[in-house]
Design a protein around this motif. Structure first.
Motif, PDB file in Angstrom:
ATOM      1  N   GLY A 259      14.163   0.898  -3.863  1.00 15.94           N
ATOM      2  CA  GLY A 259      14.151  -0.546  -4.050  1.00 15.94           C
ATOM      3  C   GLY A 259      13.073  -1.291  -3.293  1.00 15.94           C
ATOM      4  O   GLY A 259      13.175  -2.514  -3.117  1.00 15.94           O
ATOM      5  N   PHE A 260      12.009  -0.598  -2.837  1.00 17.53           N
ATOM      6  CA  PHE A 260      10.915  -1.312  -2.190  1.00 17.53           C
ATOM      7  C   PHE A 260      10.203  -2.183  -3.221  1.00 17.53           C
ATOM      8  O   PHE A 260      10.146  -1.859  -4.409  1.00 17.53           O
ATOM      9  CB  PHE A 260       9.945  -0.333  -1.534  1.00 17.53           C
ATOM     10  N   ALA A 261       9.656  -3.300  -2.750  1.00 12.79           N
ATOM     11  CA  ALA A 261       9.084  -4.287  -3.663  1.00 12.79           C
ATOM     12  C   ALA A 261       7.682  -3.927  -4.117  1.00 12.79           C
ATOM     13  O   ALA A 261       7.267  -4.296  -5.221  1.00 12.79           O
ATOM     14  CB  ALA A 261       9.062  -5.659  -2.992  1.00 12.79           C
ATOM     15  N   GLY A 262       6.909  -3.249  -3.261  1.00 14.35           N
ATOM     16  CA  GLY A 262       5.519  -2.990  -3.599  1.00 14.35           C
ATOM     17  C   GLY A 262       4.981  -1.739  -2.946  1.00 14.35           C
ATOM     18  O   GLY A 262       5.491  -1.282  -1.918  1.00 14.35           O
ATOM     19  N   LEU A 263       3.940  -1.177  -3.551  1.00 16.98           N
ATOM     20  CA  LEU A 263       3.140  -0.104  -2.977  1.00 16.98           C
ATOM     21  C   LEU A 263       1.704  -0.605  -2.925  1.00 16.98           C
ATOM     22  O   LEU A 263       1.172  -1.102  -3.924  1.00 16.98           O
ATOM     23  CB  LEU A 263       3.222   1.167  -3.825  1.00 16.98           C
ATOM     24  N   TRP A 264       1.066  -0.471  -1.765  1.00 15.18           N
ATOM     25  CA  TRP A 264      -0.212  -1.126  -1.524  1.00 15.18           C
ATOM     26  C   TRP A 264      -1.248  -0.111  -1.045  1.00 15.18           C
ATOM     27  O   TRP A 264      -0.965   0.733  -0.192  1.00 15.18           O
ATOM     28  CB  TRP A 264      -0.049  -2.213  -0.472  1.00 15.18           C
ATOM     29  N   ALA A 265      -2.476  -0.235  -1.553  1.00 18.48           N
ATOM     30  CA  ALA A 265      -3.568   0.668  -1.193  1.00 18.48           C
ATOM     31  C   ALA A 265      -4.688  -0.094  -0.509  1.00 18.48           C
ATOM     32  O   ALA A 265      -5.006  -1.230  -0.880  1.00 18.48           O
ATOM     33  CB  ALA A 265      -4.110   1.373  -2.441  1.00 18.48           C
ATOM     34  N   GLY A 266      -5.311   0.543   0.477  1.00 20.95           N
ATOM     35  CA  GLY A 266      -6.443  -0.030   1.192  1.00 20.95           C
ATOM     36  C   GLY A 266      -7.764   0.528   0.689  1.00 20.95           C
ATOM     37  O   GLY A 266      -7.824   1.267  -0.296  1.00 20.95           O
ATOM     38  N   ASP A 267      -8.857   0.225   1.405  1.00 24.68           N
ATOM     39  CA  ASP A 267     -10.198   0.520   0.910  1.00 24.68           C
ATOM     40  C   ASP A 267     -11.128   0.845   2.070  1.00 24.68           C
ATOM     41  O   ASP A 267     -11.600  -0.052   2.772  1.00 24.68           O
ATOM     42  CB  ASP A 267     -10.713  -0.709   0.147  1.00 24.68           C
ATOM     43  N   ARG A 268     -11.400   2.133   2.273  1.00 27.36           N
ATOM     44  CA  ARG A 268     -12.336   2.576   3.309  1.00 27.36           C
ATOM     45  C   ARG A 268     -13.302   3.567   2.691  1.00 27.36           C
ATOM     46  O   ARG A 268     -12.938   4.351   1.815  1.00 27.36           O
ATOM     47  CB  ARG A 268     -11.613   3.296   4.458  1.00 27.36           C
ATOM     48  N   LEU A 269     -14.557   3.559   3.160  1.00 26.65           N
ATOM     49  CA  LEU A 269     -15.555   4.486   2.653  1.00 26.65           C
ATOM     50  C   LEU A 269     -15.878   5.607   3.627  1.00 26.65           C
ATOM     51  O   LEU A 269     -16.138   6.736   3.208  1.00 26.65           O
ATOM     52  CB  LEU A 269     -16.862   3.740   2.341  1.00 26.65           C
ATOM     53  N   MET A 270     -15.873   5.305   4.939  1.00 31.20           N
ATOM     54  CA  MET A 270     -16.365   6.300   5.888  1.00 31.20           C
ATOM     55  C   MET A 270     -15.994   5.894   7.306  1.00 31.20           C
ATOM     56  O   MET A 270     -15.534   4.773   7.556  1.00 31.20           O
ATOM     57  CB  MET A 270     -17.886   6.431   5.760  1.00 31.20           C
ATOM     58  N   THR A 271     -16.212   6.829   8.228  1.00 31.44           N
ATOM     59  CA  THR A 271     -16.004   6.566   9.647  1.00 31.44           C
ATOM     60  C   THR A 271     -17.322   6.813  10.374  1.00 31.44           C
ATOM     61  O   THR A 271     -17.667   7.962  10.686  1.00 31.44           O
ATOM     62  CB  THR A 271     -14.907   7.485  10.228  1.00 31.44           C
ATOM     63  N   PRO A 272     -18.127   5.785  10.637  1.00 34.40           N
ATOM     64  CA  PRO A 272     -19.413   5.983  11.307  1.00 34.40           C
ATOM     65  C   PRO A 272     -19.236   6.560  12.713  1.00 34.40           C
ATOM     66  O   PRO A 272     -18.295   6.212  13.427  1.00 34.40           O
ATOM     67  CB  PRO A 272     -19.998   4.566  11.366  1.00 34.40           C
TER      68      PRO A 272
ATOM     69  N   ALA B 224       4.253   7.454 -11.460  1.00 35.02           N
ATOM     70  CA  ALA B 224       5.458   7.976 -10.809  1.00 35.02           C
ATOM     71  C   ALA B 224       6.545   6.926 -10.638  1.00 35.02           C
ATOM     72  O   ALA B 224       7.622   7.231 -10.123  1.00 35.02           O
ATOM     73  CB  ALA B 224       5.091   8.558  -9.439  1.00 35.02           C
ATOM     74  N   THR B 225       6.280   5.685 -11.048  1.00 36.34           N
ATOM     75  CA  THR B 225       7.203   4.585 -10.778  1.00 36.34           C
ATOM     76  C   THR B 225       7.443   3.766 -12.041  1.00 36.34           C
ATOM     77  O   THR B 225       6.717   3.900 -13.033  1.00 36.34           O
ATOM     78  CB  THR B 225       6.633   3.652  -9.687  1.00 36.34           C
ATOM     79  N   SER B 226       8.457   2.886 -11.951  1.00 35.49           N
ATOM     80  CA  SER B 226       8.762   2.056 -13.117  1.00 35.49           C
ATOM     81  C   SER B 226       8.908   0.570 -12.797  1.00 35.49           C
ATOM     82  O   SER B 226       8.796  -0.261 -13.696  1.00 35.49           O
ATOM     83  CB  SER B 226      10.051   2.543 -13.789  1.00 35.49           C
ATOM     84  N   SER B 227       9.171   0.229 -11.549  1.00 34.40           N
ATOM     85  CA  SER B 227       9.446  -1.174 -11.251  1.00 34.40           C
ATOM     86  C   SER B 227       8.679  -1.732 -10.060  1.00 34.40           C
ATOM     87  O   SER B 227       8.436  -2.940  -9.988  1.00 34.40           O
ATOM     88  CB  SER B 227      10.951  -1.381 -11.014  1.00 34.40           C
ATOM     89  N   VAL B 228       8.289  -0.916  -9.108  1.00 29.32           N
ATOM     90  CA  VAL B 228       7.634  -1.398  -7.902  1.00 29.32           C
ATOM     91  C   VAL B 228       6.270  -2.007  -8.250  1.00 29.32           C
ATOM     92  O   VAL B 228       5.556  -1.519  -9.135  1.00 29.32           O
ATOM     93  CB  VAL B 228       7.487  -0.242  -6.884  1.00 29.32           C
TER      94      VAL B 228
ATOM     95  N   LEU C  75      -1.738   0.493 -17.271  1.00 27.52           N
ATOM     96  CA  LEU C  75      -0.968   1.734 -17.178  1.00 27.52           C
ATOM     97  C   LEU C  75       0.405   1.534 -16.540  1.00 27.52           C
ATOM     98  O   LEU C  75       1.314   2.342 -16.752  1.00 27.52           O
ATOM     99  CB  LEU C  75      -1.761   2.781 -16.379  1.00 27.52           C
ATOM    100  N   SER C  76       0.554   0.479 -15.752  1.00 28.43           N
ATOM    101  CA  SER C  76       1.827   0.243 -15.057  1.00 28.43           C
ATOM    102  C   SER C  76       2.724  -0.764 -15.775  1.00 28.43           C
ATOM    103  O   SER C  76       3.794  -1.098 -15.268  1.00 28.43           O
ATOM    104  CB  SER C  76       1.553  -0.258 -13.636  1.00 28.43           C
ATOM    105  N   GLY C  77       2.268  -1.284 -16.917  1.00 28.61           N
ATOM    106  CA  GLY C  77       3.072  -2.272 -17.619  1.00 28.61           C
ATOM    107  C   GLY C  77       3.070  -3.628 -16.960  1.00 28.61           C
ATOM    108  O   GLY C  77       4.078  -4.335 -16.980  1.00 28.61           O
ATOM    109  N   GLY C  78       1.929  -4.011 -16.364  1.00 23.32           N
ATOM    110  CA  GLY C  78       1.794  -5.361 -15.817  1.00 23.32           C
ATOM    111  C   GLY C  78       2.290  -5.532 -14.403  1.00 23.32           C
ATOM    112  O   GLY C  78       2.710  -6.627 -14.029  1.00 23.32           O
ATOM    113  N   ARG C  79       2.169  -4.491 -13.558  1.00 21.65           N
ATOM    114  CA  ARG C  79       2.710  -4.576 -12.193  1.00 21.65           C
ATOM    115  C   ARG C  79       1.646  -4.772 -11.122  1.00 21.65           C
ATOM    116  O   ARG C  79       1.922  -4.659  -9.927  1.00 21.65           O
ATOM    117  CB  ARG C  79       3.533  -3.314 -11.892  1.00 21.65           C
ATOM    118  N   LEU C  80       0.417  -5.085 -11.506  1.00 18.16           N
ATOM    119  CA  LEU C  80      -0.683  -5.202 -10.548  1.00 18.16           C
ATOM    120  C   LEU C  80      -0.613  -6.485  -9.739  1.00 18.16           C
ATOM    121  O   LEU C  80      -0.345  -7.562 -10.271  1.00 18.16           O
ATOM    122  CB  LEU C  80      -2.022  -5.166 -11.295  1.00 18.16           C
TER     123      LEU C  80
END
Length: 307
Positions: free
Chosen positions: A30-43, A75-79, A106-111
């Motif tokens: 029942g979590f509301a969201g799954l969130w992704a970050g954005d990194r390219l490298m570790t100088p 893998a999900t349907s509602s989050v 692809l997620s049915g409008g969950r973005l």
């Protein structure tokens, strides 16, 4: 208050098995969201300081945000599936729009599209994007996204990009909520003028509320309803008995801070437990513990008329 999780993406969690399992089980929990970050490298010798001190060693391995959210979508349907936050200037707007719209499709409008400017000039140089002038590029990117997500045919003229009159499809199921990151006053005022929400971090509560007032004032000045905006706080805690909340401490201590943040106006929490969990199972156990404590706290706030 909604409770979301950072999708497995870096360090020991940079694996298909982790993304799939945590996405699937968080959806059923029942979590509301799954969130992704954005990194390219570790100088090795970074020109700019990581906002929270030293860059985590685990960030040496970091998966692409669009790819992990696509796996999570399957893998999900509602989050909800969100980005917290993409470094918008790294991507030409048509490419950014295509990637985001694909996840929405692809997620049915969950973005939920969360965008920011980033903080590393090293990463800008590696991406071939000028560090100078990034704020103007960011505003132009937001302008272009609004056009691309509008009615076809679309066109866009700017010194940086030209989109000839074209059909660009598919369109998102609805114009995605646009959450913007930032802490400086110009960034906060931009959020009020044109964002649907603010992506923030686990700051001291007085600092958090002062910044939120700036966002709301900017919304009012732009003729927008500040009550329609959402404040989304990302917490990256290390769980330890000898900590200093909100960055470290016990689950109970971190939960107490987050409950106070909810009372101060935060609408959603993003828990990134990859810095402290030792396995997928451990991450999910910690997530369940936080969920139980914060849900209990939210019920108390509702009973007191504060949510």
């Amino acid at each position: 208050m909604d409770i979301g999780l950072a999708v497995p993406q870096f360090g020991r969690f940079a694996a298909l098995s982790s993304v799939s399992r945590v996405a699937r089980e968080s959806d059923s929990m029942g979590f509301a969201g799954l969130w992704a970050g954005d990194r390219l490298m570790t100088p090795l010798r970074p020109k700019d300081r990581y906002p929270e001190g030293d860059m985590p060693e685990a960030h040496r391995v970091f998966l692409d945000p669009f790819a992990v959210l696509s796996v999570a979508a399957s893998a999900t349907s509602s989050v909800r599936l969100g980005t917290s936050a993409l470094n918008a200037c790294w991507y030409p707007p048509v490419v950014l729009a295509r990637s985001l719209t694909t996840i929405d499709h692809l997620s049915g409008g969950r973005l939920v599209a969360g965008l920011g400017l980033g903080w590393s000039s090293d990463e800008y140089a590696a991406a071939g994007v000028p560090w100078q002038g990034r704020a103007a590029r960011y505003d132009a990117t937001l302008d272009a996204l609004e056009v691309i997500w509008g009615t076809d045919p679309v066109s866009f003229e700017h010194e940086l990009w030209t989109i000839a009159p074209s059909h660009i499809e598919p369109k998102p199921a609805r114009r995605p909520p646009l959450y913007l990151a930032g802490f400086a006053e110009p960034a906060l005022r931009r959020i009020g003028r044109r964002g649907d929400g603010w992506l923030t971090a686990a700051l001291p509560i007085p600092m958090l509320t002062a910044m939120w007032r700036t966002v709301c004032r900017s919304a009012e000045e732009a003729g927008r309803d500040p009550a329609a905006l959402r404040m989304v706080l990302r917490a990256n805690p290390v769980i330890t008995d000898q900590g200093a909340p909100p960055r470290s401490g016990t689950v109970a201590q971190i939960s107490a801070y987050l409950a106070t943040a909810a009372e101060a106006g935060v609408h959603e929490i993003i828990l990134d437990l990859q810095h402290t969990a030792t396995s997928d199972e451990h991450l999910l156990d910690l997530a369940g513990d936080f969920q139980a404590r914060l849900s209990s706290g939210a019920r108390g706030l509702l009973e007191r008329g504060l949510l």
